[in-house]
Scaffold this active site. Structure first.
Site, PDB file in Angstrom:
ATOM      1  N   HIS A  23     -37.401  60.578  23.103  1.00 26.48           N
ATOM      2  CA  HIS A  23     -36.908  61.836  23.678  1.00 26.48           C
ATOM      3  C   HIS A  23     -38.054  62.801  23.982  1.00 26.48           C
ATOM      4  O   HIS A  23     -37.843  64.005  24.103  1.00 26.48           O
ATOM      5  CB  HIS A  23     -35.937  62.523  22.717  1.00 26.48           C
ATOM      6  CG  HIS A  23     -34.844  61.637  22.228  1.00 26.48           C
ATOM      7  ND1 HIS A  23     -33.979  61.005  23.085  1.00 26.48           N
ATOM      8  CD2 HIS A  23     -34.481  61.262  20.978  1.00 26.48           C
ATOM      9  CE1 HIS A  23     -33.126  60.272  22.371  1.00 26.48           C
ATOM     10  NE2 HIS A  23     -33.418  60.414  21.094  1.00 26.48           N
ATOM     11  N   HIS A  62     -29.067  58.794  24.234  1.00 27.68           N
ATOM     12  CA  HIS A  62     -29.417  57.403  23.922  1.00 27.68           C
ATOM     13  C   HIS A  62     -28.695  56.465  24.868  1.00 27.68           C
ATOM     14  O   HIS A  62     -28.550  55.281  24.602  1.00 27.68           O
ATOM     15  CB  HIS A  62     -29.036  57.045  22.491  1.00 27.68           C
ATOM     16  CG  HIS A  62     -29.508  58.023  21.490  1.00 27.68           C
ATOM     17  ND1 HIS A  62     -28.751  59.101  21.102  1.00 27.68           N
ATOM     18  CD2 HIS A  62     -30.682  58.118  20.825  1.00 27.68           C
ATOM     19  CE1 HIS A  62     -29.443  59.808  20.226  1.00 27.68           C
ATOM     20  NE2 HIS A  62     -30.615  59.250  20.044  1.00 27.68           N
TER      21      HIS A  62
END
Lengths: 332, 209
Positions: free
Chosen positions: A56, A218
């Site tokens: 991320h 995700h």
């Protein structure tokens, strides 16, 4: 799969080494525990610690530095860090005025931070935690895991980080972080899937003319899969869902984050920002502060998320507080 | 007959081999409803456990279960690390200072482990998790302990397998698969599958040696 990597097992460790080498004036990596801390310790203050799965970037390690986090723990790609990583981050930076964990609401993160907290409390460390849950695309109920922590994390880390810098107490920093969490909402849309290096193929299939609305960071599925449309139409759908959820009302002043998911160019994010400004104007909502760029990503996914935070005076002041981290630097 | 510390070591050795063999299968199950890393993570975790316990002398259950728990927690992360870690940790704490127990005592300790999983994961039977395989196995072990060890273990394995298969029609309420909502129905839970393997390896180690 084409990726600029050497060995799949070394992805996270090598990225952390690169980050600390590139920003050695700001951060220091501890490779064996996969923890990133500030290069120089600050005066005793409440320390803010976050962490989560990698993939991320720049979240969370890129937000370590003056005015934001004191340490961040990097897990494997999309896998939460472990209790011993979290404990070693705390041992590294704890200044004795208390520790605040900023945890995104995912089962794994919650459990690992919970175990770390138990261990640390056993050592006499004062620990509080805030669970970030701003994704409006997930239905919140006691029967589910609840809403995911996504773009709002950047605002919480920035604003709570600034507050801790002013010498605020652990309880005060926690209540402010809770207040930001209660007033922030996010939704995202994916144009393509991401590809996890160890898996080697896209996490989900999406047709050339399809997008997934309400995507998680995700690659978790969202609310609906629809035909690709214009930026203005996508903004209307996702910003509309965000505005209706809190709800944001005419006259509200907001901070907005137009966030790229990792594979979307900045030129498209500015088009989205332009559409968002018009959309919010039509709803009577004023943009007080903004951030446009890729701050919480999902590897190579193309897509965007829109985060709105209802500002009050204290949040605005703290937003304007200087910050110096690898990924966010505002110094005046 | 009874359950010994050596049987724990043997069970973990067997589980390590089985997980290695089923690594791709577990990852495929996880890619349907999760994030496609369960096989990879469990494989890594079990390898670390074996490295830790191989050749080490243990005088009681507390030591070996503690090593297994701490190792899997630090090697795996995610949800599987803390959940399997808590299971091992609680069993070890219940049996501290002992090196041989009856199946009945073991079942009581495993119930402690199961309670630990439920507390940490804020989850119960029917949520489409590892609990759906472990809970019926522990119950079968306890209820059949008077029929002899091998009968009790065989029933526990059957119960775990039924529990694992029972997750297929369930709607997920915990973990990453819960975001799928209705779309989680029709897929077997990877955590329940690993838990079934765990119970069957304990059975094999105890009954066959």
């Amino acid at each position: 799969m084409k990726k600029l990597i050497n060995k799949i097992d070394d992805v996270v460790a090598e990225a952390l080494k690169g980050l600390s080498a590139a920003h050695s004036d700001t951060v220091r990596a501890i490779p064996e525990s996969r923890v990133v801390v500030r290069a120089s310790s600050s005066s005793p203050k409440v320390v803010l610690i976050s962490g989560g799965g990698s993939g991320h970037e720049p979240l969370h390690c890129g937000f370590v530095g003056y005015g934001m986090l004191d340490a961040a723990c990097a897990g494997e790609i999309f896998t939460s860090p472990t209790p011993d990583q979290i404990c070693s981050a705390v041992h590294e930076v704890n200044g004795g005025r208390g520790v605040l964990f900023l945890v995104k609401n995912y089962s794994g993160d919650i459990m690992n931070f919970k175990i770390a907290r138990e261990i640390l409390e056993g050592e006499g460390v004062d620990v509080e935690s805030v669970v970030i849950c701003d994704d409006v695309s997930v239905t919140d109920s006691t029967w589910t895991v609840g809403r995911r922590g996504v773009g709002g994390t950047v605002f919480i880390e920035k604003i709570a980080g600034a507050y801790a810098e002013t010498g605020a107490s652990l309880n005060d920093v926690k209540s402010l972080a809770d207040r930001v969490n209660a007033n922030v909402r996010t939704m995202g849309a994916a144009l393509t899937s991401c590809t996890v290096p160890a898996v080697g193929r896209p996490t989900f299939g999406l047709g050339d003319d399809e997008i997934e609305l309400g995507i998680g960071i995700h690659g978790e599925p969202g609310r609906a899969r629809v035909k690709m449309s214009s930026s203005a139409e996508i903004v209307e759908y996702i910003a509309g869902a965000v505005v209706d959820d809190l709800p944001f009302r005419p006259g509200d002043e907001v901070a907005v984050l137009v966030n790229g998911m990792g594979g979307t160019p900045l030129i498209e994010l500015y088009i989205v920002y332009n559409d968002l400004k018009q959309f919010l104007g039509g709803r009577g909502i004023k943009i007080g502060r903004n951030l446009v760029g890729s701050y919480i990503t999902s590897l190579d996914m193309q897509g965007v998320s829109i985060t709105l935070l209802r500002l009050d005076n204290q949040m605005k002041e703290l937003w304007d507080h200087p910050v110096r981290t690898p990924a966010l630097c505002m110094w005046r | 007959m009874a359950f010994t510390v050596e049987m724990v070591r043997l069970s973990l050795e067997k589980l390590n081999v089985l997980i290695e063999e089923k690594r791709e299968y577990l990852t495929d199950l996880d890619s349907a409803i999760g994030d496609a890393d369960h096989g990879i993570n469990m494989n890594r975790g079990m390898k670390h456990i074996i490295e830790k316990i191989r050749g080490k002398e243990y005088s009681d259950f507390g030591g070996i279960f503690r090593d297994a728990a701490m190792t899997i927690m630090s090697a795996v992360g995610g949800s599987a690390g803390p959940l399997f870690g808590t299971f091992f940790m609680k069993i070890g704490q219940k049996l501290i200072g002992k090196s041989e127990v009856s199946i009945e005592e073991l079942a009581v300790a495993m119930q402690d482990g199961l309670d630990g999983i439920m507390f940490l994961g804020r989850s119960g039977v029917g949520d489409k998790t590892m609990i759906d395989a472990i809970a019926p196995a522990v119950e079968a072990l306890r209820e059949n302990s008077s029929d002899g060890d091998s009968a009790a273990w065989n029933k526990a394995v059957i119960a775990a397998e039924l529990g694992m298969k029972g997750t297929i029609p369930m709607l997920s309420r915990r973990g990453r698969s819960s975001y799928l909502g209705e779309r989680s129905i029709g897929h077997q839970d990877p955590g329940a599958t690993t838990s079934y393997y765990l119970i069957s390896c304990f059975r094999d180690a105890s009954v066959e040696g």
